[in-house]
Write a protein that holds these residues in place. Sequence first.
Motif, mmCIF file in Angstrom:
data_model
loop_
_atom_site.group_PDB
_atom_site.id
_atom_site.type_symbol
_atom_site.label_atom_id
_atom_site.label_comp_id
_atom_site.label_asym_id
_atom_site.label_seq_id
_atom_site.Cartn_x
_atom_site.Cartn_y
_atom_site.Cartn_z
ATOM 1 N N ARG A 392 0.826 -1.215 0.000
ATOM 2 C CA ARG A 392 0.000 0.000 0.000
ATOM 3 C C ARG A 392 0.857 1.261 0.000
ATOM 4 O O ARG A 392 0.608 2.195 -0.760
ATOM 5 C CB ARG A 392 -0.932 -0.011 1.206
ATOM 6 C CG ARG A 392 -2.075 -1.006 1.087
ATOM 7 C CD ARG A 392 -2.942 -1.004 2.338
ATOM 8 N NE ARG A 392 -4.142 -1.833 2.158
ATOM 9 C CZ ARG A 392 -4.990 -2.111 3.132
ATOM 10 N NH1 ARG A 392 -4.779 -1.647 4.353
ATOM 11 N NH2 ARG A 392 -6.061 -2.857 2.894
ATOM 12 N N ALA A 418 -6.048 -9.757 -0.469
ATOM 13 C CA ALA A 418 -7.363 -9.350 -0.950
ATOM 14 C C ALA A 418 -7.222 -8.385 -2.115
ATOM 15 O O ALA A 418 -6.228 -7.656 -2.219
ATOM 16 C CB ALA A 418 -8.153 -8.694 0.178
ATOM 17 N N LYS A 419 -8.210 -8.387 -2.989
ATOM 18 C CA LYS A 419 -8.205 -7.477 -4.137
ATOM 19 C C LYS A 419 -8.028 -6.033 -3.693
ATOM 20 O O LYS A 419 -7.284 -5.264 -4.325
ATOM 21 C CB LYS A 419 -9.510 -7.647 -4.926
ATOM 22 C CG LYS A 419 -9.581 -6.820 -6.198
ATOM 23 C CD LYS A 419 -10.867 -7.100 -6.957
ATOM 24 C CE LYS A 419 -10.923 -6.312 -8.264
ATOM 25 N NZ LYS A 419 -12.168 -6.606 -9.027
ATOM 26 N N ASP A 420 -8.667 -5.661 -2.587
ATOM 27 C CA ASP A 420 -8.580 -4.285 -2.087
ATOM 28 C C ASP A 420 -7.168 -3.918 -1.633
ATOM 29 O O ASP A 420 -6.809 -2.734 -1.619
ATOM 30 C CB ASP A 420 -9.549 -4.081 -0.933
ATOM 31 C CG ASP A 420 -11.013 -4.064 -1.386
ATOM 32 O OD1 ASP A 420 -11.237 -3.948 -2.611
ATOM 33 O OD2 ASP A 420 -11.910 -4.180 -0.522
ATOM 34 N N ASP A 421 -6.375 -4.930 -1.260
ATOM 35 C CA ASP A 421 -4.996 -4.661 -0.840
ATOM 36 C C ASP A 421 -4.105 -4.294 -2.025
ATOM 37 O O ASP A 421 -3.004 -3.768 -1.835
ATOM 38 C CB ASP A 421 -4.391 -5.884 -0.140
ATOM 39 C CG ASP A 421 -5.118 -6.251 1.136
ATOM 40 O OD1 ASP A 421 -5.615 -5.321 1.808
ATOM 41 O OD2 ASP A 421 -5.198 -7.450 1.453
ATOM 42 N N ILE A 423 -5.003 -2.419 -4.868
ATOM 43 C CA ILE A 423 -5.533 -1.345 -5.710
ATOM 44 C C ILE A 423 -4.403 -0.566 -6.378
ATOM 45 O O ILE A 423 -4.451 -0.268 -7.589
ATOM 46 C CB ILE A 423 -6.415 -0.380 -4.885
ATOM 47 C CG1 ILE A 423 -7.639 -1.123 -4.328
ATOM 48 C CG2 ILE A 423 -6.850 0.813 -5.741
ATOM 49 C CD1 ILE A 423 -8.531 -1.721 -5.394
ATOM 50 N N GLU A 424 -3.351 -0.232 -5.619
ATOM 51 C CA GLU A 424 -2.232 0.527 -6.184
ATOM 52 C C GLU A 424 -1.437 -0.300 -7.190
ATOM 53 O O GLU A 424 -0.866 0.242 -8.136
ATOM 54 C CB GLU A 424 -1.308 1.021 -5.066
ATOM 55 C CG GLU A 424 -1.942 2.037 -4.125
ATOM 56 C CD GLU A 424 -2.302 3.342 -4.828
ATOM 57 O OE1 GLU A 424 -1.728 3.631 -5.891
ATOM 58 O OE2 GLU A 424 -3.165 4.072 -4.306
ATOM 59 N N GLY A 448 -11.009 -12.373 -4.577
ATOM 60 C CA GLY A 448 -11.775 -11.402 -5.357
ATOM 61 C C GLY A 448 -11.227 -11.170 -6.748
ATOM 62 O O GLY A 448 -11.799 -10.400 -7.523
ATOM 63 N N ASP A 451 -7.702 -6.857 -11.243
ATOM 64 C CA ASP A 451 -8.179 -5.924 -12.264
ATOM 65 C C ASP A 451 -7.054 -5.718 -13.278
ATOM 66 O O ASP A 451 -6.018 -5.109 -12.958
ATOM 67 C CB ASP A 451 -8.556 -4.602 -11.605
ATOM 68 C CG ASP A 451 -9.047 -3.554 -12.605
ATOM 69 O OD1 ASP A 451 -9.063 -3.849 -13.819
ATOM 70 O OD2 ASP A 451 -9.389 -2.439 -12.169
#
Length: 540
Positions: A392, A418-421, A423-424, A448, A451
Amino acid sequence: MAGNKRPNKDQRLRRLLEAGFFPTDLPPPFGSGDFAKYRKHLKAVWPTQSLQQFSSAPEYYSVPRFGRARRRFAIINPINHFKVSFLIADEWVEIKTFLKKSKVSEFKPIFDLEGNRTFFGIDFGLIERKTIELLSKYRSCLKTDISRYYHTIYTHSIPWALYGKEYSKRNLSAPKFLASLGNRLDKVVRQSQQNQTIGIPVGPDTSRVIGEIIGVALEEIISQGLQEFSSRALRYVDDISIGYDERDSIELLLASITKAFSHFELDINLEKTTVVGVGESLAPEWLSPLRSFRISRAENRQQADVEHYFKSALFYSDANPKDRVLVYAIKRSRSFRIDDAVWPYYVGFLLRLCRKDSSCTPYVAQIIIEGNFNRRHLDFGLIKKFLIDTIRFHGGIHNYFEVSWALFIAKALRIKLAKDDLIEVFKAESSVCGLITMDLNSRGLVTGGIDTSYWSSFYSSDGLKSNMWLLVYEATVKGWLPKAAPCFVQAHPLFGPMLKKGISFYDEKRNITKARKELSKQRLHDLVARRIFENVEDYF
């Protein structure tokens, strides 16, 4: 491990392709062995005109040095690396003849046919001994180097170094000059960086040769203004040391050096210009206590010893911020026999040092991954938090060295992210991070899914000559991105034959080398290197 005194053209090319392509600081999966293996086939099937005209953009990968300073390495396109490597391998006799003119350089580019890099490295112990010899002859020693050497080399100065600046300028259009080694090197180096003339790529071993060519020419100009230059000077790459005493003028020394640098449009690094005097220690003060430190075998004392060792390392690191104290401390700690009861405490300190100095990460990765293989206890929750924090924070400021190693550790330890981890990471213009993330996803280690929309924007024929060439090509090899119809990689005149042969630059199965094996191999390699440099005239 035997040294080959006279490697032929093909052996030289093989080593430049397999050991001189990627920067050393990348995570283990990245390699170019396949590329070297099929070198003859590729040279035979690649269309000559397509090969000659191909130019591309490199991917940059910055590595921490000290404080906030970083060093930017280049991952250049393999087509362009092949062209530079082939020219150097093919014209090695002329290159070596020119490099042998140096009387003070400690970098002798002797091909290492079995080591981790193309050439045997510099013996810094020998440099220290020779510096002491200079100080036995002269009262003081002036040390300096070039500011951002590789990044500021003017590619047109390659022929200037080989043939002279005035000659090169007068004969720019002459057929003999156009066909010369210097002009051809200038051209193929420019093609590897979108035809830019300022700077040469840092990372490929081909640049070490080009940097040495410039260095030899610098020596020649400096020597014109200084008597007995060859007997009182020492150079390795762009670092120059010159002995002097009360009969000399330090202003004259600096003037001679500055004149030579400016001749090649380079600048002296005033920050690193220093004087070493009589009686001064050349070894840093922190080295001896850390090198001689011993860990008790008694379990009730071992934890205190670990704490004392690493707190000492932290103290010395704060006092010497430009030295790699913490990296040395961690590498040295690999030889400690840590009891199971103390192991979690030891790992905790490793992560603490990593947070303070992220250049420690590859060595910490080796220790904890090998520990996991040996069934030593790991606090996966603690490690996962460290990895997520790293991804992050460093992802947000585009420090992809730290991000890529964190992703690799997650892969090696099978830690789910996790996918949210990430994002960057999904926004990272980094093939290195992208490929490891796709690898994680293919193993079901990203909750998840991922992207790939940003990376897919490079997925075209133009992407093969962009800074994201590695992701575009390798994701096709692995099937990690949707295939175009018809596949543009398969249709490409240069990448198509590579794809057909299954050439890969990312090996999903490749892991860290075990510390004991690495250290044993390094000791053997050092013995071979010592033998070779004791008989350097037989090899160079």
